[in-house]
Design a protein around this motif. Structure first.
Motif, PDB file in Angstrom:
ATOM      1  N   ASP A 641       0.832  -1.202   0.000  1.00 31.16           N
ATOM      2  CA  ASP A 641       0.000   0.000   0.000  1.00 31.16           C
ATOM      3  C   ASP A 641       0.866   1.251   0.000  1.00 31.16           C
ATOM      4  O   ASP A 641       2.068   1.196   0.269  1.00 31.16           O
ATOM      5  CB  ASP A 641      -0.903   0.011   1.240  1.00 31.16           C
ATOM      6  CG  ASP A 641      -1.907  -1.137   1.226  1.00 31.16           C
ATOM      7  OD1 ASP A 641      -2.677  -1.204   0.257  1.00 31.16           O
ATOM      8  OD2 ASP A 641      -1.872  -1.962   2.165  1.00 31.16           O
ATOM      9  N   LYS A 657      -0.140   4.798  -4.474  1.00 23.75           N
ATOM     10  CA  LYS A 657      -0.940   4.291  -5.584  1.00 23.75           C
ATOM     11  C   LYS A 657      -1.626   5.454  -6.299  1.00 23.75           C
ATOM     12  O   LYS A 657      -2.054   6.412  -5.662  1.00 23.75           O
ATOM     13  CB  LYS A 657      -2.017   3.331  -5.066  1.00 23.75           C
ATOM     14  CG  LYS A 657      -1.513   1.962  -4.662  1.00 23.75           C
ATOM     15  CD  LYS A 657      -2.687   1.075  -4.263  1.00 23.75           C
ATOM     16  CE  LYS A 657      -2.218  -0.327  -3.890  1.00 23.75           C
ATOM     17  NZ  LYS A 657      -3.360  -1.186  -3.499  1.00 23.75           N
ATOM     18  N   GLY A 660      -5.856   4.449  -6.790  1.00 23.64           N
ATOM     19  CA  GLY A 660      -6.161   3.182  -6.123  1.00 23.64           C
ATOM     20  C   GLY A 660      -5.692   1.943  -6.848  1.00 23.64           C
ATOM     21  O   GLY A 660      -6.054   0.830  -6.465  1.00 23.64           O
TER      22      GLY A 660
END
Length: 689
Positions: A641, A657, A660
């Motif tokens: 993440d 990211k 997403g």
């Protein structure tokens, strides 16, 4: 049983029941020499060494010879694989005395450890201009008693020649580290290749994987087709010869001839570790299935025959079985016919196929028997047999399976089942890389198992490495090559799993190496600052059959710089390569691993940071791009993440990211191109590198 009975080295244990009063290397032997005023007879070898066995049978097992040894000398036996420091020092002395070296190595020392005379194999009876071993011992004893002053002078001169505390070579800056230097070195390598048979030199002929890897890197950097063609030509020639085990996989140490036919039949872990990786890289570049098949054969051989239940890798298998060199591996046509006769219906013409494929003849090519080899490419053999290549390949799979099963019933060569950190690092690095390149879960499981074994059993409570493990005992201080090769392996494991613990362990070992092995004038010693005091502190900069510890450490430090930005890693790596910049240009075969490291420094490293779940299907095509084609100067890190500050891997800092979805950052010196979110865009960025 003599004093070797409590050792773990298979080589030393082979001599534990000699009538010679052997000592292992250590202070007890030298104290005894001082107390008795006797010279030390140092004998160095290794378990898979054919001529070591010959000298053992002729002399060390002979009662009269042993009696003379015991009366005149304090006798010390050393396994060169466990004690590369001792081997390196006294091999240097033998080369200075005799102009060449080898094993078994026989060296005569004063009681303080300084050498005064030495050589290699000595026969039981005089021949080929060599004195007998007993004649030599008698002459040395006489000189020790009556010419001590001359021996002291000779020992002083040798001792001075062996000292390498300060290296007055190389440059103080990076001016010698350039594309011109790399190009000149590569052209010198190309000029020295045997264009008829492949490889370097005439005979005996060694695989020399480090120099061949250097040529693959040169091709990757410049696109030079000659470098690729000559390197892959060599790889085909080797894998078609008798040096390659056509039935069981894996390479022997070298061939005694110029065209790779007759091997010295011992198989060493370090050769197969390096060669498997080399064939893997050749497949990445060319896409030719031949290279992939050889790499997989080697890996399968290692996992089948050279892997301990605990996960580590064994060191070697012998050349001899039942007292005969090569007996386990060679065949007569009659033996092959008897083995293949039961599959005649399943594989029509099985014997004819075997004869044509493996070059079998009634007279044989080795002492009346046949070393299996492939005299022609497979498609030519298939055409001659009136078969398609696919039909021949299918038939050979069944034929090889039958021959392997029959061969397994023979008395096998001796196995050296000690586990060496350095050689395990080489094998583990290759296997971990292969796991991700070939997408082989079995290779990854084996790599994890080996990595866990080494970290659990070869690293002590203070974070220091041990060199050797056998029978539940880990012993001897780790050497520079142990640290460097294991760091390489752990970084490969990290990139195949993205499990942070492997990276953390690699960095910890690098910090230990910087603390305990680094020299004040640049580079590293082979032994740590708290190692046993020897007559000199070894410091080897040239490659041998394995990469130089200095060069391998420089390469790993450069990779760690790309992950961490740590200036101390960068400076330590450059300090090694600066010292060698002129030597690399002039003697590329001796410094090929340093050239590989310099290529990384000059070309720069592609730093790839990926933010996304490793198991995400969107990530898989991106990871594939990193593996194909061959990209030797690329490192990758991954976090699941978005992350602001990564504790262990600063390359992942401030990576997020996009919208997403999994995101890729391609960077150099931590300066990144605009992030991308798919494999095609990633490939475009890497192609423009």
């Amino acid at each position: 049983m003599n004093r070797l009975k409590d050792e773990t080295s298979p080589y030393l244990l082979q001599h534990a029941d000699n009538p010679v009063d052997w000592h292992p290397w250590g202070e007890e032997a030298f104290r005894s020499a001082r107390e008795q005023d006797k010279p030390v007879l140092l004998s160095v070898g290794y378990s898979a060494c054919h001529w070591c066995h010959v000298m053992a049978h002729e002399s060390f097992e002979d009662a009269a010879t042993a009696e003379m040894m015991n009366a005149l000398f304090v006798n010390v036996k050393v396994d060169r694989e466990e004690r590369p420091d001792v081997d390196d020092i006294y091999m240097g002395a033998v080369q200075a005395i005799a102009g060449q070296g080898g094993w078994p190595m026989t060296v005569f020392l004063l009681p303080d450890g300084r050498p005064f005379y030495g050589g290699t194999y000595y026969p039981k009876k005089p021949r080929f201009g060599m004195p007998s071993f007993t004649q030599l011992m008698s002459a040395v004893h006489e000189a020790y008693r009556n010419q001590r002053e001359n021996l002291e002078k000779q020992a002083d001169n040798l001792h001075e020649a062996l000292k390498r505390d300060v290296l007055a070579i190389g440059r103080e800056d990076d001016s010698g580290l350039s594309t011109d230097m790399l190009d000149e070195a590569a052209n010198a390598l190309l000029a020295s290749i045997d264009r008829e048979n492949g490889g370097f030199g005439t005979q005996p002929k060694f695989p020399n994987p480090i120099s061949l890897e250097c040529l693959l890197r040169y091709h990757a950097r410049t696109g030079d087709e000659e470098a690729l063609n000559l390197a892959t030509f060599t790889l085909r020639q080797m894998a078609s010869g008798g040096i390659y085990d056509q039935i069981g996989g894996g390479f022997a140490r070298y061939s005694v001839d110029a065209h790779w036919l007759v091997p010295h039949f011992e198989k060493m872990l370090y050769d197969n570790a390096q060669l498997s990786r080399l064939y893997l890289h050749a497949w990445q570049i060319t896409g030719e299935g031949f290279f992939k098949a050889i790499a997989e054969d080697i890996y399968d051989y290692i996992l089948r025959e050279m892997t301990a239940p605990s996960g580590g890798f064994y060191s070697a298998t012998d050349a001899d079985s039942e007292g005969e060199e090569g007996k386990f591996f060679v065949w007569t046509i009659e033996e092959v016919a008897a083995v293949l006769e039961p599959i005649g219906e399943e594989v029509p013409r099985a014997l004819e196929i075997a004869i044509e494929t493996f070059g079998l003849t009634p007279q044989g090519n080795f002492e009346g028997s046949n070393i299996l080899h492939r005299p022609r490419p497979l498609d030519e053999t298939a055409s001659g047999l009136g078969l398609s290549t696919a039909e021949l390949t299918s038939a050979l799979a069944k034929i090889k399976d039958r021959l392997y099963t029959a061969r397994a019933e023979r008395v096998p060569p001796g196995l050296d089942d000690k586990i060496l950190t350095s050689w395990n690092g080489l094998m583990l690095a290759s296997l971990a890389e292969a796991a991700r390149v070939l997408k082989r879960d079995d290779y990854l499981a084996a790599a994890r198992s080996a990595g866990e074994f080494i970290l659990d059993h070869m690293v002590d409570d203070s974070g220091r490495l041990r060199r050797s493990h056998k029978d539940g005992r880990s012993k001897l201080n780790g050497y520079l090559e142990d640290y460097a090769n294991l760091i390489d392996a752990l970084l490969e494991l990290y990139q195949s799993t993205f499990e942070e613990n492997w990276f953390v362990a690699a960095r910890q070992l690098a910090d230990v190496a910087l603390r305990h092995f680094r020299s004040h004038d640049g580079g590293f010693y082979d032994t740590s600052d708290d190692h046993e005091a020897l007559i000199v502190r070894p410091r080897n900069l040239q490659d041998n059959v394995t990469p130089s510890g200095n060069a391998m450490m420089a390469k790993q430090l450069l990779r760690l710089v790309a992950y961490t930005g740590e200036a101390r890693y960068d400076e330590a790596a450059r300090a090694v390569l600066r010292k060698l910049s002129d030597a690399m240009r002039e003697y590329p075969q001796a410094f090929a691993e340093a050239l590989n490291a310099a290529d990384m420094l000059v070309q720069g490293i592609a730093e790839v940071a990926i933010i996304g779940d490793h198991a995400d299907e969107a990530i898989i095509p991106v990871l594939d791009v990193l593996q194909q084609p061959y990209r030797p100067n690329l490192i990758a890190a991954l976090a699941a993440d978005s992350i602001d500050q990564h504790e262990s891997i600063p390359l992942l800092n401030a990576r997020k990211k996009l919208d997403g979805v999994a995101t890729v950052y391609v960077c150099r010196n931590f300066a990144c191109k605009l992030p991308v979110t798919n494999a095609e865009a990633t490939a475009a960025l890497l192609s423009a590198w």
